[in-house]
Design an enzyme around this catalytic site. Structure first.
Site, mmCIF file in Angstrom:
data_model
loop_
_atom_site.group_PDB
_atom_site.id
_atom_site.type_symbol
_atom_site.label_atom_id
_atom_site.label_comp_id
_atom_site.label_asym_id
_atom_site.label_seq_id
_atom_site.Cartn_x
_atom_site.Cartn_y
_atom_site.Cartn_z
ATOM 1 N N ASP A 1 62.476 42.759 -39.250
ATOM 2 C CA ASP A 1 63.441 43.636 -39.909
ATOM 3 C C ASP A 1 63.186 45.088 -39.500
ATOM 4 O O ASP A 1 62.063 45.587 -39.610
ATOM 5 C CB ASP A 1 63.288 43.484 -41.431
ATOM 6 C CG ASP A 1 64.373 44.200 -42.214
ATOM 7 O OD1 ASP A 1 65.475 44.372 -41.673
ATOM 8 O OD2 ASP A 1 64.108 44.569 -43.381
ATOM 9 N N HIS A 2 64.208 45.754 -39.019
ATOM 10 C CA HIS A 2 64.137 47.177 -38.653
ATOM 11 C C HIS A 2 63.042 47.493 -37.643
ATOM 12 O O HIS A 2 62.237 48.410 -37.853
ATOM 13 C CB HIS A 2 63.963 48.050 -39.904
ATOM 14 C CG HIS A 2 65.196 48.167 -40.732
ATOM 15 N ND1 HIS A 2 66.314 48.867 -40.326
ATOM 16 C CD2 HIS A 2 65.492 47.642 -41.946
ATOM 17 C CE1 HIS A 2 67.246 48.777 -41.262
ATOM 18 N NE2 HIS A 2 66.777 48.031 -42.244
ATOM 19 N N ASP B 1 66.537 48.530 -34.479
ATOM 20 C CA ASP B 1 67.341 49.494 -35.221
ATOM 21 C C ASP B 1 67.246 50.849 -34.534
ATOM 22 O O ASP B 1 66.322 51.621 -34.761
ATOM 23 C CB ASP B 1 66.852 49.593 -36.671
ATOM 24 C CG ASP B 1 67.686 50.568 -37.492
ATOM 25 O OD1 ASP B 1 68.662 51.139 -36.935
ATOM 26 O OD2 ASP B 1 67.368 50.766 -38.677
ATOM 27 N N HIS C 1 72.701 45.098 -44.699
ATOM 28 C CA HIS C 1 71.420 45.563 -45.198
ATOM 29 C C HIS C 1 71.639 46.282 -46.526
ATOM 30 O O HIS C 1 72.760 46.579 -46.910
ATOM 31 C CB HIS C 1 70.786 46.538 -44.192
ATOM 32 C CG HIS C 1 70.232 45.886 -42.980
ATOM 33 N ND1 HIS C 1 68.895 45.901 -42.678
ATOM 34 C CD2 HIS C 1 70.829 45.186 -41.984
ATOM 35 C CE1 HIS C 1 68.687 45.247 -41.544
ATOM 36 N NE2 HIS C 1 69.861 44.799 -41.097
ATOM 37 N N GLY C 2 70.544 46.584 -47.225
ATOM 38 C CA GLY C 2 70.642 47.367 -48.457
ATOM 39 C C GLY C 2 71.496 46.722 -49.512
ATOM 40 O O GLY C 2 72.257 47.394 -50.214
ATOM 41 N N SER D 1 70.702 45.021 -52.353
ATOM 42 C CA SER D 1 70.074 44.692 -53.636
ATOM 43 C C SER D 1 71.106 44.798 -54.764
ATOM 44 O O SER D 1 71.984 45.648 -54.754
ATOM 45 C CB SER D 1 68.912 45.640 -53.924
ATOM 46 O OG SER D 1 67.886 45.457 -52.982
ATOM 47 N N ASN E 1 70.647 40.846 -46.540
ATOM 48 C CA ASN E 1 69.233 41.152 -46.738
ATOM 49 C C ASN E 1 68.916 41.401 -48.208
ATOM 50 O O ASN E 1 69.653 42.133 -48.888
ATOM 51 C CB ASN E 1 68.850 42.393 -45.928
ATOM 52 C CG ASN E 1 68.792 42.134 -44.446
ATOM 53 O OD1 ASN E 1 69.297 41.129 -43.953
ATOM 54 N ND2 ASN E 1 68.178 43.037 -43.720
ATOM 55 N N ILE E 2 67.824 40.832 -48.680
ATOM 56 C CA ILE E 2 67.426 40.949 -50.080
ATOM 57 C C ILE E 2 65.931 41.229 -50.139
ATOM 58 O O ILE E 2 65.129 40.438 -49.645
ATOM 59 C CB ILE E 2 67.776 39.669 -50.866
ATOM 60 C CG1 ILE E 2 69.296 39.443 -50.848
ATOM 61 C CG2 ILE E 2 67.254 39.735 -52.293
ATOM 62 C CD1 ILE E 2 69.737 38.080 -51.325
ATOM 63 N N SER F 1 64.459 44.428 -52.604
ATOM 64 C CA SER F 1 64.094 45.134 -53.836
ATOM 65 C C SER F 1 64.191 44.244 -55.062
ATOM 66 O O SER F 1 63.390 44.373 -56.000
ATOM 67 C CB SER F 1 64.985 46.370 -54.021
ATOM 68 O OG SER F 1 64.768 47.300 -52.981
#
Length: 312
Positions: free
Chosen positions: A83-84, A105, A214-215, A217, A257-258, A260
């Site tokens: 990831d990233h 990324d 992404h992001g 949550s 993507n999960i 948090s």
């Protein structure tokens, strides 16, 4: 079955109108909780490792833990994803070290530099049977070593996606449509709204091509309340409404993507455990309910958000 790439996962997800969960892993309990939930629900799953997680837990330990999860869950496809990744060298190290998928990324770089670096990673990865996720557009927020101020965030420009995907040869594309890294996303009282017009136009420009969010949550407020109840001082963590994520999963979005959500669930349970058992010191006693919290959260995401249960 051995570790797999995401190619077949994404083809089935695109055609079936669901998304595959990509869950960040940092230790044994997280990997166990994720894969136990996926195994019981017969769901494909992506275990993803950030640069920070790799530095914390060590590449070899994480790969061997994931390999153990594969042995314990032989009936579901599991991919191991970086990831990233922020450099060719990091992506190469993961490819050489057993990952089946990597993300490069370079979204913070100028457009042509993003293309050049992504293309370099793609060429090396494809020569080694590994697939590549790239990113176009920039998400705000903080997650591990990814940090972007809100005023530096940028929606993906749909008119660029065909040129970018064609010239880089990437296998999937993360786009920016209003999600944000980390748990603290939006002002209290506001309701975020994803830019589905951007998503729809990107999907129109790249028919059949897997899109990544992404992001994403969507943290239940009870976990934040639980943390604060037992000594925390966290502001309300307002994530993306799950109905919007469900809508995205039914479209061209094949990977969500999960991260948090899992961290907060674990933290809430551990804080509560120590408040109720201040004299306990055996890590097994508090990590066991923490692992269950991960499993419960992942099961909820698989069934109620992603829709990938029974799709293994």
């Amino acid at each position: 079955m051995p570790l797999v790439t995401t190619t077949e996962m994404f083809k089935k997800a695109y055609d079936g109108g669901y998304a595959v969960g990509a869950f960040n892993v940092n230790n044994m309990e997280i990997i166990q909780g994720i894969t136990e939930a996926a195994g019981e629900l017969k769901a494909p799953v992506i275990l993803q490792v950030s640069k920070g997680a790799r530095a914390y837990a060590n590449h070899t330990y994480l790969v061997k833990l994931v390999e153990a999860a594969v042995i314990e869950n032989p009936e579901i496809p599991i991919a191991l994803h970086l990831d990233h990744g922020d450099s060719f060298e990091l992506c190469k190290s993961c490819i050489d070290g057993g990952f089946t998928s990597v993300m490069i990324d370079a979204s913070s770089k100028p457009y042509e530099e993003n293309i050049a670096l992504t293309r370099k990673v793609v060429e090396y990865a494809h020569d080694h049977g590994v697939v590549v996720e790239a990113e176009l557009g920039t998400l705000a927020g903080v997650e591990d070593e990814v940090s972007v101020d809100a005023d530096k965030a940028m929606y993906t420009h749909p008119e660029e996606v065909v040129d970018f995907a064609t010239r880089t040869g990437c296998d999937s594309l993360a786009i920016a449509i209003g999600t944000s890294h980390g748990a603290y996303k939006f002002k209290p009282g506001t309701k975020p709204q994803l830019r589905f017009d951007v998503l729809e136009e990107c999907a129109k420009q790249l028919p059949g091509f897997p899109i990544v969010l992404h992001g994403s949550s969507s943290v239940p407020q009870e976990f934040v309340a639980e943390i604060n109840k037992y000594g925390g001082n966290m502001p309300g963590a307002i994530g993306i409404p799950e109905e919007q994520l469900r809508q995205a999963a039914r479209s061209a979005v094949c990977k969500i993507n999960i991260d948090s959500d899992i961290r907060l669930a674990m933290t809430a349970v551990i804080r509560k455990y120590f408040a109720e058992h201040p004299d306990h010191f055996d890590p097994r006693q508090y990590l066991k309910p923490a692992r269950q919290a991960v499993k419960d959260m992942v099961a909820h995401k698989i069934v109620d958000v992603l829709g990938c249960n029974g799709k293994a």
